[in-house]
Design an enzyme around this catalytic site. Structure first.
Site, mmCIF file in Angstrom:
data_model
loop_
_atom_site.group_PDB
_atom_site.id
_atom_site.type_symbol
_atom_site.label_atom_id
_atom_site.label_comp_id
_atom_site.label_asym_id
_atom_site.label_seq_id
_atom_site.Cartn_x
_atom_site.Cartn_y
_atom_site.Cartn_z
ATOM 1 N N CYS A 26 0.925 -1.078 0.130
ATOM 2 C CA CYS A 26 0.072 0.094 -0.077
ATOM 3 C C CYS A 26 0.853 1.263 -0.254
ATOM 4 O O CYS A 26 2.149 1.152 0.404
ATOM 5 C CB CYS A 26 -0.822 0.064 1.127
ATOM 6 N N CYS A 29 3.119 1.866 2.849
ATOM 7 C CA CYS A 29 4.529 1.070 2.719
ATOM 8 C C CYS A 29 5.558 1.965 2.141
ATOM 9 O O CYS A 29 6.800 2.305 2.750
ATOM 10 C CB CYS A 29 4.258 -0.251 2.112
ATOM 11 N N ASP A 446 -6.415 18.281 -24.793
ATOM 12 C CA ASP A 446 -5.384 18.220 -26.054
ATOM 13 C C ASP A 446 -6.240 18.463 -27.126
ATOM 14 O O ASP A 446 -7.517 18.428 -27.224
ATOM 15 C CB ASP A 446 -4.874 16.909 -25.932
#
Length: 758
Positions: A26, A29, A446
């Site tokens: 996760c 971590c 864009d």
């Protein structure tokens, strides 16, 4: 190809070291590893959970020493494998993790159904028990609460070693507490309780919570699986970019011979040959030959660029026609293509810091539950209750706090929203989009392939006196059919049945000519067609008007006399103007960001209703523009479809990719829009907001249930069946509230989103 050391040009005394970190489950971590590394003297570290790469600026630490520090934090590390290298193209740890979770989820779900039914029956109706009933329940529950739940236990153990807690900690303790309490009931021999009536049976039912332990495991595994799958798709952006690079290059030797070698072995100042259809292996300068080059991968420009001797070319672009000899000026990590890969990696690092809502709740909720359980157990001991009674109260608090509905709140809403979104052509890839969508105030588009169709088409045909438009288009098509230029393709498509041409001649950079029906026809730049002779005012007016709109204009001459003008442009999508108007009604600012020229960009912006235009920007400049908006406090959503949009989509707070676009854009985006109609953009934002509202409602209910039930358990008043029924009702509320998203759909323009999200 490994690249453990990268010099940082801005820090002469430091080295940049990159490590591949495995074992992280996760984003918490990643923060833990980052915190551990940053405690070292002279070290600045950033850990990207999305790519599982730790980037470290270190003045004196060796790579092996840094790997040891990561391992001390409970994870594994090794020198980074470049995503653009051959070894890194197929690496997908998130996909492997998702497959592992899916196997555990399937086994747990299959066993959970009979376990839940039998546990409820045996708890309420002791007379239904038979010899060995406890062993049957244990056999059904054991694979779920051991093997299937192991990913939660491993994270919880790692947290314990680091003196921290997360949602996995509460999940693990809840599963183990429910299992322990249940096993003490089902395996310890007890005489069936004598009951008289249904109500007494309810009040005296045994404490069998195996279905709670199994249910939590199933629900949370489902959430982790969908999260891992979403991260796998996000990481595909880097693999798609790597696949675009040239794998081999044809080097030109001093004696004129050619040698094919891996592109990674190419050196600066070496000359290499690129033929039609091949990818240019490195940045360089053309020394011989002319060719049309598709630069859309780097610039987003739909129209190919003609390369001549002394022109610069960029690695990763494709030669469409002709043969080029190029002298390499930048190779490997120094090319613009490699810089684009780094842009996506760095932008995804910003995504990794976004946490799920449930994790943020758990940061406070988990320690509070443990504290309440400890205080309750101590209070019962002080009051004179025996150790068994105090222990049962502690277990009661932990069981009732077990986040069944809390673990179901987010994945259930995501699953329903994903199903409804798929019906509408909208795919929400992960939790980050939901957390971001509520604060989006700026939408950046864009141009090529997003607001426009992404292919050149004939827009207008103008004929001089004595000729008609159909004749001009037919004659031009007859000559252009022999050309491979993008403008020629558009003209031929507009008149697909040309007459035969002879004596065809192509003049590089100017145009083409040939004989059609005994007449000399030329098609090309107006300056080449007209030269110093007189220009028909009608044709000149058509030229000026077309160029003012940013369109490409070619003249057609018949027997040396300019007789027609044809304008070619990338057509704007029919749905673009309505989509922009819908976004502006929602109070959102819209911006056009493109690699195309200023005139073309402003023409498209005026046509669709966009006020702000940023043109002539390469991918890194797009990222800078997005980041500039974010630095000014704006929350930016980016809509794009091209390879060159990948870094900008990853850098934006929210990325939306047109589904028919490239794998790079789709991999870097948070929301994928399958339908080509731009009306789906505001609809996707509405669906994401509705989903976020549903998740928040689910979390408030689930969290509120725990808060209300914990004092009951701490007071020793926990009844197994009542608690089980309350948990079931809590889960039922979460499920039914999530299912309301199935009714999401397009709404009349006069209505707002509020009534959809309630």
């Amino acid at each position: 190809m490994t690249a453990p050391l990268v010099e940082d040009a801005g820090l002469a005394s430091e080295r940049r070291i990159q490590l591949d970190v495995t074992g992280m489950s996760c984003a918490a971590c990643a923060r833990r590893v980052e915190k551990k590394l940053n405690k070292l003297p002279g070290v600045r570290a950033s850990v990207n959970f999305a790519t599982r790469v730790a980037t470290i600026d270190s003045a004196g630490m060796a790579t092996d020493e840094l790997c040891q520090v990561v391992e001390q934090a409970g994870y594994q590390a090794a020198p980074h494998t470049d995503a653009a290298g051959d070894e890194g193209v197929d690496r997908d740890p998130d996909a492997d993790h998702a497959r592992s979770l899916l196997r555990r989820l399937i086994v747990a779900a299959v066993l959970f159904v009979p376990l839940a039914d039998l546990s409820t029956v045996f708890a309420i109706v002791p007379s239904a028990r038979f010899p060995g009933w406890g062993y049957l329940l244990t056999a059904l529950a054991a694979p779920i609460v051991t093997w299937a739940a192991w990913p939660f236990y491993s994270v919880a153990l790692r947290n314990a070693r680091q003196h921290t807690a997360s949602m996995e900690t509460l999940i693990s303790v809840g599963i183990l507490a429910a299992t322990t309490w249940s096993l003490s009931t089902v395996l310890v021999h007890q005489e069936p309780r004598a009951t008289h009536g249904v109500w007494q049976a309810i009040l005296n039912s045994d404490a069998i919570y195996l279905e709670v332990a199994a249910g939590v495991t199933v629900f949370v595994l489902a959430g982790r699986f969908f999260e891992a799958r979403a991260k796998s798709k996000a990481g595909s952006a880097l693999r798609a970019l790597a696949a675009l690079g040239a794998k081999n290059v044809t080097v030109l030797l001093p004696d004129g011979a050619e040698l094919v070698m891996p592109a990674g072995e190419l050196k600066k100042q070496q000359r290499f040959v690129v033929r039609p259809g091949e990818t240019i292996a490195a940045d360089g300068v053309v020394v011989d030959g002319t060719a049309a080059i598709d630069t859309s991968a780097m610039t987003g420009e739909a129209k190919p660029v003609r390369a001549h001797p002394d022109a610069t070319v960029v690695g990763g672009t494709v030669v469409l026609d002709g043969r080029l000899t190029v002298e390499a000026t930048a190779v490997g990590a120094d090319t613009q293509f490699a810089a684009m890969v780094r842009l996506v990696e760095e932008a995804q690092a910003q995504k990794a810091r976004a946490q799920r809502l449930a994790d943020r709740i758990a940061a406070v909720f988990v320690p509070a539950v443990f504290a309440i359980a400890a205080v309750a157990g101590t209070a019962w001991l002080i009051s004179g209750a025996g150790p068994d009674r105090a222990f049962s109260v502690v277990l009661g608090v932990l069981v009732i706090a077990c986040p069944c509905a809390l673990g179901l709140a987010t994945p259930m809403a995501m699953m329903v929203a994903s199903g409804r979104g798929a019906q509408l052509g909208i795919f929400i890839k992960g939790y980050r989009a939901l957390e971001t969508i509520r604060s989006v105030d700026t939408v950046v588009f864009d141009k090529t392939g997003t607001l426009t169709l992404g292919q050149l088409t004939v827009n207008t045909v103008t004929a001089a006196s004595g000729h008609d438009c159909d004749e001009i288009l037919e004659l031009a098509s007859a000559v252009e059919v022999a050309s491979e230029h993008a403008v020629a393709t558009a003209i031929v498509a507009a008149s697909p049945n040309p007459v035969p041409v002879s004596d065809f001649v192509a003049v590089a950079g100017c145009g083409v000519s040939g004989v059609v029906a005994d007449r000399r026809i030329a098609v090309g730049k107006p300056s080449w067609i007209v030269g110093d002779s007189w220009t028909d005012p009608v044709l000149e007016s058509a030229r000026l008007e077309g160029e003012s709109r940013g369109e490409t204009v070619v003249f057609v001459s018949i027997d040396g006399v300019a007789s027609g003008a044809i304008t070619i442009a990338d057509k704007v999508k029919d749905s673009a103007a309505d989509a922009i108007a819908a976004l502006r009604r929602r109070g959102l600012r819209t911006i056009l960001l493109t690699g195309d020229n200023q005139a073309a960009a402003e023409a498209v912006a005026a046509q669709v209703g966009i006020d702000t235009v940023v043109a002539d920007v390469l991918p890194d400049a797009k990222v800078d523009a997005i980041q500039g908006l974010r630095d000014r406090g704006q929350t930016v959503a980016m809509v794009g479809d091209g390879i060159n949009d990948g870094p900008a989509l990853a850098c934006a707070d929210l990325g939306l990719a047109i589904g028919r676009g490239t794998d790079v854009a789709i991999g870097a985006a948070d929301i994928i829009l399958v339908r080509d109609s731009l009306d789906i953009v505001p609809q996707a934002l509405d669906l994401a907001r509705a989903t976020l509202r549903t998740i928040k409602t689910n979390l408030v209910w689930a969290f509120g249930y725990n808060v209300a039930a914990i004092p009951v358990a701490a007071a020793g008043l926990l009844n197994p069946l009542v608690a089980g029924a309350a948990m079931a009702f809590s889960s039922f509320f979460v499920v039914s509230n999530s299912l309301r998203l199935r009714n999401f759909g397009p709404q009349p323009q006069s209505k707002t989103l509020s009534h959809l999200e309630g």
